[in-house]
Design an enzyme around this catalytic site. Structure first.
Site, PDB file in Angstrom:
ATOM      1  N   ASP A   1      -2.076  -8.706  11.523  1.00 34.65           N
ATOM      2  CA  ASP A   1      -3.491  -9.004  11.276  1.00 34.65           C
ATOM      3  C   ASP A   1      -4.005 -10.192  12.079  1.00 34.65           C
ATOM      4  OD1 ASP A   1      -3.705  -6.935   9.335  1.00 34.65           O
ATOM      5  OD2 ASP A   1      -2.614  -8.201   7.936  1.00 34.65           O
TER       6      ASP A   1
ATOM      7  N   ARG B   1       3.769  -5.653  16.399  1.00 31.21           N
ATOM      8  CA  ARG B   1       2.412  -5.086  16.387  1.00 31.21           C
ATOM      9  C   ARG B   1       1.411  -6.144  16.877  1.00 31.21           C
ATOM     10  NH1 ARG B   1       2.188  -3.392  10.239  1.00 31.21           N
ATOM     11  NH2 ARG B   1       2.897  -5.560  10.151  1.00 31.21           N
TER      12      ARG B   1
ATOM     13  N   SER C   1       0.838  -1.213   0.000  1.00 36.36           N
ATOM     14  CA  SER C   1       0.000   0.000   0.000  1.00 36.36           C
ATOM     15  C   SER C   1       0.870   1.260   0.000  1.00 36.36           C
ATOM     16  CB  SER C   1      -0.968   0.006   1.190  1.00 36.36           C
ATOM     17  OG  SER C   1      -0.294  -0.218   2.401  1.00 36.36           O
TER      18      SER C   1
ATOM     19  N   HIS D   1       5.266 -13.303   6.611  1.00 37.16           N
ATOM     20  CA  HIS D   1       5.551 -11.910   6.242  1.00 37.16           C
ATOM     21  C   HIS D   1       6.665 -11.873   5.211  1.00 37.16           C
ATOM     22  CE1 HIS D   1       6.281  -7.594   6.580  1.00 37.16           C
ATOM     23  NE2 HIS D   1       5.058  -7.548   7.056  1.00 37.16           N
TER      24      HIS D   1
ATOM     25  N   HIS E   1      -2.365  -8.746   1.902  1.00 33.16           N
ATOM     26  CA  HIS E   1      -1.959  -7.517   2.598  1.00 33.16           C
ATOM     27  C   HIS E   1      -3.047  -7.173   3.624  1.00 33.16           C
ATOM     28  CE1 HIS E   1       0.103  -3.840   3.350  1.00 33.16           C
ATOM     29  NE2 HIS E   1      -0.226  -3.127   2.294  1.00 33.16           N
TER      30      HIS E   1
END
Ligand code: HAX
Length: 439
Positions: A373, A327, A241, A318, A271
């Site tokens: 995610d 994260r 992105s 990843h 993504h």
């Protein structure tokens, strides 16, 4: 000139001079080499762009201007008694390379409120779409619809000098960030809450106000949104992105057009859409097993079934990271702190135990660990937001912070049109033939 723009102008002028000097002295030095694997393999790891706001290390994860996520929680000032860092602080840091004061971020929060008025045609355009249009498509269309307000496009058409590009980009960046929560909340309430919209509460900071307009006023949820929008904000420049925005913007398409492009890229399941895929996958598992607290063995069987059907395990793996994503860990720490007992959160933690050895056993997965995610959906479900089709929009609102800050930098540094070289397989074969002649 506003205080952030003033500081940015000074910093940008200094870095521009430094960059020119570096290029003059060392412009011919080799930074990297490219293998055939990389040419065919999605350009993994090739150093080929400048992104000032954050950097990603495969083992340590993301650092924003040198600070890890736990360091940011300690160092960034808070407002409105927030228990989590507020994204205003991170944006200031990414723009200026300085930790802001409480006064700085209070000013920034107020400035975004002043800029938050969404052009009215945006809502008309959204209302013309079928209600079941995926929220990310609505989001991308809404951002394009706001483009009529672009300061950059307007000033360019009036003959703006190149030296002013950063200034017009700054204005668009600040306006776009200020407006996104209202637009994104409108999409949520339109799609899932019978079009009953909630007016902004100007006593709240940016992320908390977004939570409020979505319809979630629980203090813990406000803190979750502050954390969420901080940790999703930036992940260096090579992710799809961010890189899309950088590429589109390099043509001098304005920040709105650039960011709509970024959102189309974020909408892919490899993504940003992975955040909806994770919770969908968990709901399907729970449905299939008929229980809400499956054992690790049951989860392992479900993971193996997913793989045997030729699918990926969403939320794992990843392109750069080789350790659990910090994260993910930040969200786990949040859950440990704020949530007592929750079946879906427990499942996410069991999946964290079960999946890595299974992915490792495949022998091809470079990173078997969870990414950002893998956890976010479980937290949202806990607070009642179960409409997982919407989750990627939350990610998209946050990602604007990093991408917009970075675009200000690329325009201030005068980075040119991006235009890498492509080759055909015929060219590769001819090149290989020459290699063997030489060797
Ligand atoms: N489940 C099953 N297989 C996986 C896998 C996973 N979670 N992750 C990687 N693999 C497979 C790849 O599909 C690839 O298989 P083939 O060789 O058969 O094509 C192989 O392992 C090698 O892939 P890799 O080099 O380890 O990973 P890539 O850099 O090619 O891809 C991805 C990285 C994130 C796309 C990948 O790990 C994946 O598909 N993960 C699941 C989707 C996901 O969670 N995406 C979100 C990533 C974070 C993000 O951007 N958030 O917005």
């Amino acid at each position: 000139m506003d205080p952030l723009k003033h500081k940015f102008k000074e910093k940008a002028a200094a870095l521009f001079a430094e960059m020119k000097n570096l290029l003059k002295q060392h412009g011919n030095l080799k930074v990297d080499e490219v293998t055939l694997d990389q040419v065919y393999g999605g350009a993994r790891g090739i150093k080929m762009m400048i992104w000032e706001t954050s950097a990603l290390d495969a083992m340590e994860g993301i650092r924003f201007r040198g600070y890890s996520i736990p360091e940011l929680s300690e160092k960034l000032p808070t407002i409105n008694n927030s228990k989590e860092p507020v994204p205003e602080g991170l944006f200031w840091l990414m723009m200026t390379d300085e930790i802001p004061t409480a006064e700085d971020i209070t000013w920034l929060s107020e400035d975004w409120k002043r800029r938050a008025n969404v052009p009215s045609q945006t809502f008309k355009v959204l209302d013309a779409l079928p209600k079941d249009t995926h929220p990310m498509i609505q989001f991308s269309i809404a951002i394009n619809a706001m483009q009529s307000d672009s300061v950059f496009a307007q000033r360019y058409s009036e003959g703006m000098s190149k030296s002013e590009y950063w200034d017009a980009t700054y204005e668009d960046a600040m306006n776009l960030i200020a407006r996104l929560p209202r637009v994104a909340a409108y999409i949520y309430r339109r799609s899932f809450k019978n079009n009953s919209h909630i007016v902004p509460d100007n006593a709240l900071d940016w992320a908390a106000n977004y939570a409020h307009m979505l319809g979630y006023d629980d203090e813990d949820f406000l803190n979750l949104m502050r954390l969420y929008t901080t940790i999703h904000a930036d992940h260096e420049g090579g992710n799809a992105s961010a890189h899309t925005a950088y590429l589109v913007n390099s043509t001098l398409s304005d920040p709105y057009l650039s960011y709509a492009g970024a959102m189309n890229s974020l909408s892919g399941p490899l993504h940003g859409l992975a955040n909806q895929e994770v919770i969908k996958w968990i709901f399907e598992m729970v449905d299939e097993l008929g229980i809400t607290n499956p054992s690790k063995d049951q989860i392992a069987e479900y993971v193996k079934k997913t793989l045997s059907e030729g699918k990926v395990v969403p939320g794992y793996g990843h392109a750069v990271l080789r350790r659990p994503d910090p994260r993910f860990i930040a969200q786990k720490v949040f859950a440990e702190r704020y949530i007592q007992q929750d079946d879906i959160v427990e499942i996410v933690w069991k999946v964290f135990d079960v999946v890595p050895p299974i992915l490792e056993s495949l022998g091809k997965v470079k990173n078997p660990w969870p990414n950002v995610d893998a956890h976010s959906g479980a937290l949202l479900v806990h607070y009642g937001m179960k409409e997982y089709d919407y989750y990627t929009v939350l990610f998209g609102v946050s990602r604007a912070l990093g991408v917009m800050a970075a675009l200000c930098w690329t325009r201030a540094l005068g980075i040119p049109l991006e235009r890498p070289k492509s080759v055909t397989t015929t060219w590769i074969k001819q090149w290989l033939a020459k290699q063997s002649v030489i060797s």
